[in-house]
Design a protein around this motif. Sequence first.
Motif, short mmCIF file in Angstrom:
data_model
loop_
_atom_site.label_atom_id
_atom_site.label_comp_id
_atom_site.label_asym_id
_atom_site.label_seq_id
_atom_site.Cartn_x
_atom_site.Cartn_y
_atom_site.Cartn_z
N HIS A 366 -8.02 13.72 -0.66
CA HIS A 366 -7.72 15.04 -1.23
C HIS A 366 -6.23 15.37 -1.10
CE1 HIS A 366 -12.08 15.31 -0.99
NE2 HIS A 366 -12.02 15.21 0.32
N THR A 367 -5.39 14.42 -1.46
CA THR A 367 -3.95 14.61 -1.29
C THR A 367 -3.17 14.17 -2.52
OG1 THR A 367 -3.71 12.41 -0.31
CG2 THR A 367 -4.02 14.25 1.22
N VAL A 368 -1.91 14.65 -2.57
CA VAL A 368 -0.91 14.09 -3.46
C VAL A 368 0.06 13.30 -2.58
CG1 VAL A 368 1.12 14.60 -4.89
CG2 VAL A 368 -1.04 15.80 -5.30
N ILE A 369 0.33 12.07 -2.96
CA ILE A 369 1.27 11.22 -2.23
C ILE A 369 2.53 11.10 -3.08
CG2 ILE A 369 1.60 8.96 -1.15
CD1 ILE A 369 -1.70 8.93 -2.01
N VAL A 370 3.69 11.22 -2.47
CA VAL A 370 4.93 10.93 -3.17
C VAL A 370 5.61 9.77 -2.45
CG1 VAL A 370 6.15 12.76 -1.90
CG2 VAL A 370 7.17 11.81 -3.97
N VAL A 371 6.00 8.77 -3.23
CA VAL A 371 6.64 7.56 -2.70
C VAL A 371 8.05 7.48 -3.29
CG1 VAL A 371 6.52 5.04 -2.52
CG2 VAL A 371 4.41 6.40 -2.53
N SER A 372 9.03 7.17 -2.45
CA SER A 372 10.42 7.10 -2.89
C SER A 372 10.60 6.02 -3.95
CB SER A 372 11.34 6.83 -1.71
OG SER A 372 11.01 5.60 -1.09
N ASN A 373 11.68 6.13 -4.73
CA ASN A 373 11.87 5.23 -5.86
C ASN A 373 12.13 3.78 -5.47
OD1 ASN A 373 14.44 5.42 -4.86
ND2 ASN A 373 15.30 6.50 -6.62
N ASP A 374 12.33 3.53 -4.17
CA ASP A 374 12.47 2.15 -3.70
C ASP A 374 11.21 1.66 -2.98
OD1 ASP A 374 12.60 3.64 -1.40
OD2 ASP A 374 14.56 2.89 -0.75
N GLY A 375 10.18 2.52 -2.91
CA GLY A 375 8.93 2.14 -2.28
C GLY A 375 8.95 2.12 -0.77
N GLN A 376 10.04 2.60 -0.15
CA GLN A 376 10.21 2.48 1.29
C GLN A 376 9.68 3.67 2.09
OE1 GLN A 376 11.72 -0.41 2.72
NE2 GLN A 376 11.31 -1.05 0.62
N ARG A 377 9.59 4.83 1.46
CA ARG A 377 9.22 6.04 2.19
C ARG A 377 8.12 6.79 1.45
NH1 ARG A 377 15.08 8.37 1.86
NH2 ARG A 377 14.91 7.10 -0.04
N HIS A 378 7.33 7.54 2.17
CA HIS A 378 6.31 8.35 1.51
C HIS A 378 6.00 9.59 2.33
CE1 HIS A 378 3.30 7.12 4.49
NE2 HIS A 378 2.47 7.96 3.91
N LYS A 379 5.39 10.57 1.69
CA LYS A 379 4.90 11.77 2.37
C LYS A 379 3.73 12.31 1.58
CE LYS A 379 7.58 15.43 2.22
NZ LYS A 379 8.78 16.30 2.25
N GLU A 380 3.02 13.27 2.17
CA GLU A 380 1.88 13.92 1.52
C GLU A 380 2.18 15.41 1.40
OE1 GLU A 380 -1.86 12.67 3.44
OE2 GLU A 380 -0.71 11.00 4.28
N PRO A 381 2.86 15.83 0.34
CA PRO A 381 3.29 17.22 0.23
C PRO A 381 2.18 18.21 -0.10
CG PRO A 381 3.89 16.01 -1.75
CD PRO A 381 3.34 15.01 -0.78
N LEU A 382 1.08 17.73 -0.66
CA LEU A 382 -0.05 18.59 -0.98
C LEU A 382 -1.32 17.95 -0.43
CD1 LEU A 382 0.78 19.42 -4.71
CD2 LEU A 382 1.07 20.94 -2.75
N THR A 383 -2.15 18.78 0.22
CA THR A 383 -3.35 18.29 0.87
C THR A 383 -4.53 19.22 0.59
OG1 THR A 383 -2.98 19.49 2.93
CG2 THR A 383 -1.92 17.33 2.73
N LYS A 384 -5.63 18.94 1.24
CA LYS A 384 -6.83 19.76 1.08
C LYS A 384 -6.59 21.20 1.50
CE LYS A 384 -11.81 19.45 1.99
NZ LYS A 384 -12.88 18.68 2.69
#
Length: 423
Positions: A366-384
């Motif tokens: 139940h999340t949105v994942i955003v991954v950096s344009n080089d594929g090295q970093r990520h976060k979950e800015p929106l969740t349940k």
Amino acid sequence: MNSPTDVSLWQEEKRKVRVQIIFQTEEEVETTIDILNSLRDEINKDLGGIEFIVATKGSIVLHVEILAILLETDQLLQSTLTLFLRRILERITTFNTETIDLVLIPVQEFTRWNAPTTMGEQKKEAYSKSVIYEEKEDAYSQSLKYEENTTKAEESFTQAQTPVKPNLPVSVTLLQHLKIKKSTNETLNITSCIKIGNTLVFAVYNNNRLIICNSDGTDIHHIPLYYTPHYLTEIDSNTVAVSCTDSNVLIIKISTRCVTSRINISSYCLGISYNDNILCVVIDWNIIHVMDLTGKVIRTIPLPSHDIRDITVDRDRLVCIDYTSIYCCSLDGKIIWKFEKDKFQDLCCVTTDNEGNVYVTDGRTHTVIVVSNDGQRHKEPLTKSDGLYEPNGIYFDKNENILLVCNNKDGKAFLCDVKRKST
């Protein structure tokens, strides 16, 4: 025969249901089983949505896998079974009666059966890697378990995964929470969404229509479709293209709410993306057809997985997802980077922002994942906690830096402001 009701699309698209078809006969059982197992490849040739695995004893038991999407209606299931059974019965010469009794039984938990390598030999062998998904209880309080065969990518596509760094310089702020109106007791199975200026467009899978409204949720209109909509892409400020599970792509004018043209693909259509006058459509989960708006195929692009669901083309890059991985590729299909993490097992839709960062919905967490344009970093800015529940559609408006996300079944949509933070 009852079809499963209210099954979310992430369970339906390529999930397979194991079924036993039991011929209640005692006539030359062993001979018939040997014949069928020896002709397995011939029986399966050109069949769509159903696969014969093996025949075993118990009268005659056919172990079969059926795409769960074909269980949506009795008509789909019956037409698939009719073609399959006709092919089986053409090859069984040991039945002398004009009518044959058979029973169709869903199998809940199973291991994969491989057809014998020699006649009469039966060997039971579990897949090395499988994931069982459990459907929520339906109106009859029953449940089915589907098995997704998690196939390894070919060696030429494999790539070492670099450890993910957490500090992605993107800030996502929830601006507006919308509730798309629906009729009493109606379920909206929204599979895709886009934002064009002040207009929001949603593809409603289970009701064969598009819903359009203003960005504040007002002025709602429905566009009924003859085909089942799946994924959306923007053609221009007044036109969208929608891929349909019925092997078609529709071009639709928003202002007139009319289908202006139809492209017949003759194969199962999934993710779709339009860029620089070129339309890219995922065909049968494993290849992209690059075409113009008349449907003329210019070239094809091989994909790094046999389970690709959605794509987006951004400048000189192709980003695509299967259920567990995000692939950033060159426009000829070669992997630039790959992102995967064990907790994400139900990636649904993908979009990118102006910086090339990748946004993906995951229905399981139940999340949105955003991954950096080089594929090295990520976060979950929106969740349940933000109201997401089995989110599916996602779209980034590059003109306004607005992210649109929609849940799969409850009619909720979210507009978010996206800003790049200084590093």
